[in-house]
Design a protein around this motif. Sequence first.
Motif, mmCIF file in Angstrom:
data_model
loop_
_atom_site.group_PDB
_atom_site.id
_atom_site.type_symbol
_atom_site.label_atom_id
_atom_site.label_comp_id
_atom_site.label_asym_id
_atom_site.label_seq_id
_atom_site.Cartn_x
_atom_site.Cartn_y
_atom_site.Cartn_z
ATOM 1 N N LEU A 299 0.814 -1.171 0.012
ATOM 2 C CA LEU A 299 0.144 -0.063 0.078
ATOM 3 C C LEU A 299 0.926 1.348 -0.022
ATOM 4 N N GLU A 300 1.969 1.210 0.682
ATOM 5 C CA GLU A 300 2.762 2.610 0.925
ATOM 6 C C GLU A 300 3.628 2.649 -0.483
ATOM 7 N N THR A 301 4.112 1.619 -1.137
ATOM 8 C CA THR A 301 4.653 1.753 -2.419
ATOM 9 C C THR A 301 3.653 2.453 -3.579
ATOM 10 N N LEU A 302 2.329 1.752 -3.495
ATOM 11 C CA LEU A 302 1.528 2.203 -4.496
ATOM 12 C C LEU A 302 0.962 3.658 -4.058
ATOM 13 N N ALA A 303 0.949 4.194 -2.806
ATOM 14 C CA ALA A 303 0.494 5.214 -2.575
ATOM 15 C C ALA A 303 1.491 6.421 -3.127
ATOM 16 N N ALA A 304 2.713 5.935 -3.030
ATOM 17 C CA ALA A 304 3.860 6.874 -3.505
ATOM 18 C C ALA A 304 4.047 6.751 -5.086
ATOM 19 N N ASP A 305 3.587 6.103 -5.822
ATOM 20 C CA ASP A 305 3.527 5.856 -7.006
ATOM 21 C C ASP A 305 3.721 7.060 -7.909
ATOM 22 N N PRO A 306 4.327 7.379 -8.934
ATOM 23 C CA PRO A 306 4.684 8.499 -9.582
ATOM 24 C C PRO A 306 3.455 8.738 -10.767
ATOM 25 N N ASP A 307 2.867 7.621 -10.820
ATOM 26 C CA ASP A 307 1.693 8.032 -11.992
ATOM 27 C C ASP A 307 0.236 8.004 -11.064
ATOM 28 N N VAL A 308 -0.262 9.089 -11.265
ATOM 29 C CA VAL A 308 -1.536 9.503 -10.600
ATOM 30 C C VAL A 308 -2.562 8.437 -10.723
ATOM 31 N N ARG A 309 -2.746 7.850 -12.042
ATOM 32 C CA ARG A 309 -3.937 6.836 -11.857
ATOM 33 C C ARG A 309 -3.716 5.668 -11.041
ATOM 34 N N VAL A 310 -2.323 5.123 -10.964
ATOM 35 C CA VAL A 310 -2.367 4.101 -9.716
ATOM 36 C C VAL A 310 -2.769 4.611 -8.502
ATOM 37 N N VAL B 165 -6.311 17.682 -16.163
ATOM 38 C CA VAL B 165 -6.324 18.965 -17.191
ATOM 39 C C VAL B 165 -5.008 19.741 -17.196
ATOM 40 N N CYS B 166 -4.841 20.149 -16.021
ATOM 41 C CA CYS B 166 -3.572 21.241 -16.036
ATOM 42 C C CYS B 166 -1.947 20.421 -15.886
ATOM 43 N N ASP B 167 -2.406 19.139 -15.884
ATOM 44 C CA ASP B 167 -1.106 18.395 -15.977
ATOM 45 C C ASP B 167 -0.578 18.166 -17.360
ATOM 46 N N ARG B 168 -1.542 18.462 -18.392
ATOM 47 C CA ARG B 168 -1.296 18.326 -19.727
ATOM 48 C C ARG B 168 -1.510 19.800 -20.373
ATOM 49 N N GLU B 169 -2.452 20.607 -19.990
ATOM 50 C CA GLU B 169 -2.543 21.550 -20.727
ATOM 51 C C GLU B 169 -2.402 23.229 -20.058
ATOM 52 N N ALA B 170 -2.044 23.853 -20.798
ATOM 53 C CA ALA B 170 -2.045 25.319 -20.330
ATOM 54 C C ALA B 170 -3.300 25.810 -20.081
ATOM 55 N N THR B 171 -3.560 26.420 -18.528
ATOM 56 C CA THR B 171 -4.823 26.907 -18.325
ATOM 57 C C THR B 171 -4.958 28.163 -18.546
ATOM 58 N N PRO B 172 -6.179 28.892 -18.664
ATOM 59 C CA PRO B 172 -7.314 28.064 -18.789
ATOM 60 C C PRO B 172 -7.708 27.102 -19.978
ATOM 61 N N PHE B 173 -8.357 26.032 -19.495
ATOM 62 C CA PHE B 173 -8.456 25.208 -20.639
ATOM 63 C C PHE B 173 -9.841 24.521 -20.842
ATOM 64 N N VAL B 174 -10.532 24.241 -21.551
ATOM 65 C CA VAL B 174 -11.683 23.434 -21.804
ATOM 66 C C VAL B 174 -11.674 22.503 -22.957
ATOM 67 N N HIS B 175 -11.639 21.115 -22.472
ATOM 68 C CA HIS B 175 -11.519 20.148 -23.621
ATOM 69 C C HIS B 175 -12.624 20.163 -24.698
ATOM 70 N N ASP B 176 -12.389 20.158 -25.638
ATOM 71 C CA ASP B 176 -13.421 20.136 -26.837
ATOM 72 C C ASP B 176 -13.898 18.769 -26.972
ATOM 73 N N PRO B 177 -15.250 18.588 -26.660
ATOM 74 C CA PRO B 177 -16.028 17.278 -26.852
ATOM 75 C C PRO B 177 -15.971 16.648 -28.056
ATOM 76 N N ASN B 178 -15.598 17.196 -29.244
ATOM 77 C CA ASN B 178 -15.098 16.660 -30.561
ATOM 78 C C ASN B 178 -13.774 16.792 -30.615
ATOM 79 N N CYS B 179 -12.638 16.639 -29.580
ATOM 80 C CA CYS B 179 -11.423 16.508 -29.693
ATOM 81 C C CYS B 179 -10.946 15.603 -30.901
ATOM 82 N N PRO B 180 -10.141 16.022 -31.690
ATOM 83 C CA PRO B 180 -9.491 15.300 -32.882
ATOM 84 C C PRO B 180 -8.331 14.345 -32.624
#
Length: 503
Positions: free
Chosen positions: A119-130, A186-201
Amino acid sequence: MNRVLYGLALNPSLPAGLVDRLIEIADTELAEALAYRHDLSHAQAVALAGRVEEAAVQLAYEGRLTVADIDPVAQPRAALALLEENAGSPEWARRLATDPVVEHRERLAACPGLPSDVLETLAADPDVRVVAELALWTTPDMAARLARHPHAEVRSAVAANESTPPDVLAMLATGEGIPPAQRCLVCDREATPFVHDPNCPRPDCDLLPGAACDGSHESTLDALRERALRNPATPIDVLIGLSDHSSPVLRWELAARPDLPPRLCERLADDPAPGVRADLAKNPVIGEAVMRVLATDPSPDVRRSVALNPNVPLDLLTDLADTAKIGSTLLPRIAAASPAEVMNLAKSPHPGVRMLVAERRDLPDEIRDVLAVDPDAKVLKSIAGHPGLSEAQLCSMVDRHGVRVAAKVAANPDTPPALLEELTRHEPPVQKAFRVVARHRNATPLALLVCLADRQARPMAARHPALPPDVLIELLGDEDRQVVEAAAANPALPLAVMSELVP
């Protein structure tokens, strides 16, 4: 993929020797089909798992493999399947906690009973998804710690975890007593302010439609509140303020809570969003006064939801029967009706009410028989599936209302073979009846041959064990692959033919 072999892999009559031969040649699809077999020996399961990992995963979930049968290095997904079933090895968990494949660590984070060091290892995982996946399933103590994680996605996952302590959930829902989150997806990947286009290509973009961040991580915090609203451990007192929130989604979630106080029920009954009122209408916590207000709602969805409420008064349900578009379904209040109430409902002058009670399958014979001669077709459609109806009663329904009741009569488990044959010859034809007859246990070869002529019923008829063997053999060459698979999976297929088909 050879559709004949795929069907044979599912055939319950396939002998063990032929199963062995299929295991020896199995590709991924064939192995997954073989893994569904309930008659696999342990040796066969191990052999199949060693050939294709997808099959090993399935067999592990079903408890047909043990720790001794799986190599966690060569079969990490199968090892994870056992860990998810709390049947794996702690050493596997320690190994997988540092696995280079993010998806493996993410799946591990959802497993129960993990050692504290994992649990401690996973809580410190570098990937936020984990870390977020861990937050979703972890223990109360770890959830309380992760509630202060700097990433809003992790906090949102904590809000969904039913093991999270109530005071922590209150803190997350209100934002009081906790430092603001520093980041979101969102702000991990894009400069803010940012709204993701629902039809993102962008084909590689996995941000949700409408995901937004202006520095306050607003879309993630909205998701956090939604999750907290759905979490039964969140104290209702801290959620009351959300009844006036601008987001109808939040008010919608609030309306479904089983612990709403009466004053909040009254407020939500006037909500401008029909979806909010509909979820409130079927919530068992609402009182009769609120229910009667919602029963006159202009939205048919709201009125139908009142009918679905298990506590709806019968007189109100009677009024709704003809206006709420309830359809043929057994309502909770009807299922709970007393014998005296059932008798009164069956005598109602309103066909819609009689239709509702006809959906019960435990009616006394005298009530069932009265409803079986009802003059209204929708009542007959509801009663037609009731067990115990005689052939004469079922025939009479078809004679009086023809196509309107034919499929429902065909669906009765006791419909005799002769009547099923007659229904396949009905003029005009009833397409749905063909599909029902093709699956019926009493279907005769003659009835099934007629069903084979219908495109949609053809695969179902091809699987029926009453189909003659010579017809089955012919269907193995059908141009429709579903029909081929169904014929190959038919337990009536002769053993000699099976032997010839397996390489």
